[in-house]
Design a protein around this motif. Structure first.
Motif, PDB file in Angstrom:
ATOM      1  N   ASP A  82       0.846  -1.194   0.000  1.00 51.61           N
ATOM      2  CA  ASP A  82       0.000   0.000   0.000  1.00 51.61           C
ATOM      3  C   ASP A  82       0.887   1.251   0.000  1.00 51.61           C
ATOM      4  O   ASP A  82       1.454   1.615   1.024  1.00 51.61           O
ATOM      5  CB  ASP A  82      -0.902  -0.005   1.238  1.00 51.61           C
ATOM      6  N   TRP A  83       0.992   1.912  -1.155  1.00 50.89           N
ATOM      7  CA  TRP A  83       1.862   3.088  -1.279  1.00 50.89           C
ATOM      8  C   TRP A  83       1.329   4.287  -0.502  1.00 50.89           C
ATOM      9  O   TRP A  83       2.071   5.227  -0.239  1.00 50.89           O
ATOM     10  CB  TRP A  83       2.031   3.459  -2.749  1.00 50.89           C
ATOM     11  N   SER A  84       0.064   4.278  -0.109  1.00 53.23           N
ATOM     12  CA  SER A  84      -0.479   5.414   0.640  1.00 53.23           C
ATOM     13  C   SER A  84       0.089   5.483   2.058  1.00 53.23           C
ATOM     14  O   SER A  84      -0.077   6.487   2.738  1.00 53.23           O
ATOM     15  CB  SER A  84      -2.002   5.351   0.683  1.00 53.23           C
ATOM     16  N   LEU A  85       0.764   4.425   2.514  1.00 57.45           N
ATOM     17  CA  LEU A  85       1.370   4.423   3.852  1.00 57.45           C
ATOM     18  C   LEU A  85       2.710   5.140   3.886  1.00 57.45           C
ATOM     19  O   LEU A  85       3.294   5.315   4.944  1.00 57.45           O
ATOM     20  CB  LEU A  85       1.567   2.980   4.339  1.00 57.45           C
ATOM     21  N   ARG A 100      10.066   7.167   3.464  1.00 54.36           N
ATOM     22  CA  ARG A 100       9.693   6.998   4.871  1.00 54.36           C
ATOM     23  C   ARG A 100       8.220   6.614   4.990  1.00 54.36           C
ATOM     24  O   ARG A 100       7.389   7.027   4.187  1.00 54.36           O
ATOM     25  CB  ARG A 100       9.912   8.297   5.645  1.00 54.36           C
ATOM     26  N   ARG A 101       7.923   5.843   6.029  1.00 47.53           N
ATOM     27  CA  ARG A 101       6.522   5.534   6.329  1.00 47.53           C
ATOM     28  C   ARG A 101       5.887   6.758   6.971  1.00 47.53           C
ATOM     29  O   ARG A 101       6.524   7.478   7.727  1.00 47.53           O
ATOM     30  CB  ARG A 101       6.419   4.354   7.290  1.00 47.53           C
ATOM     31  N   LYS A 102       4.626   6.991   6.671  1.00 39.65           N
ATOM     32  CA  LYS A 102       3.916   8.112   7.292  1.00 39.65           C
ATOM     33  C   LYS A 102       3.730   7.846   8.773  1.00 39.65           C
ATOM     34  O   LYS A 102       3.857   8.742   9.590  1.00 39.65           O
ATOM     35  CB  LYS A 102       2.552   8.311   6.627  1.00 39.65           C
TER      36      LYS A 102
END
Length: 120
Positions: A82-85, A100-102
């Protein structure tokens, strides 16, 4: 009654004139729009020609890039579910690229089957 008939006849006589004005104004609007887009195209033509030649020059370079990097990019896409993370990629001063992860992974949001940390 006479006034009603007179009003109706006047309205019937005025309808062709109103329709003619509408046709005339719409044809003027069409002509104006046609001239506007013709001018716009003539202004953009040199830029579009330059873009086309640039794309032709880039085609072999892009083909080579995809040939060499395609498999690696496919592997990265398979690893990330999931690229939105993730934040957008960022280049560090030393040239490294970091994604980086959000929301950092913590024990609460870690996957249950994730391997334990290994000390090296």
């Amino acid at each position: 009654m006479k006034s009603t008939v007179a009003l109706l006849s006047l309205a019937l006589l005025a309808m062709p004139v109103a329709a003619q004005e509408t046709d005339e104004s719409s044809s003027l609007m069409e002509e104006g729009a046609r001239l506007f887009f013709r001018g716009l195209m003539s202004e953009m033509e040199p830029t579009l020609d330059e873009l086309e030649s640039t794309l032709r020059e880039m085609q072999p370079v892009m083909r080579n890039f995809l040939t060499e990097m395609g498999p690696a990019l496919r592997d990265v896409l398979e690893m990330v579910e999931d690229w939105s993370l993730y934040e957008p990629p960022e280049m560090l001063p030393n040239g490294d690229i970091v994604i980086r992860r959000k929301e950092p992974i913590t024990p609460e949001n870690a996957e249950p089957d994730a391997p334990a940390e290994i000390e090296l």
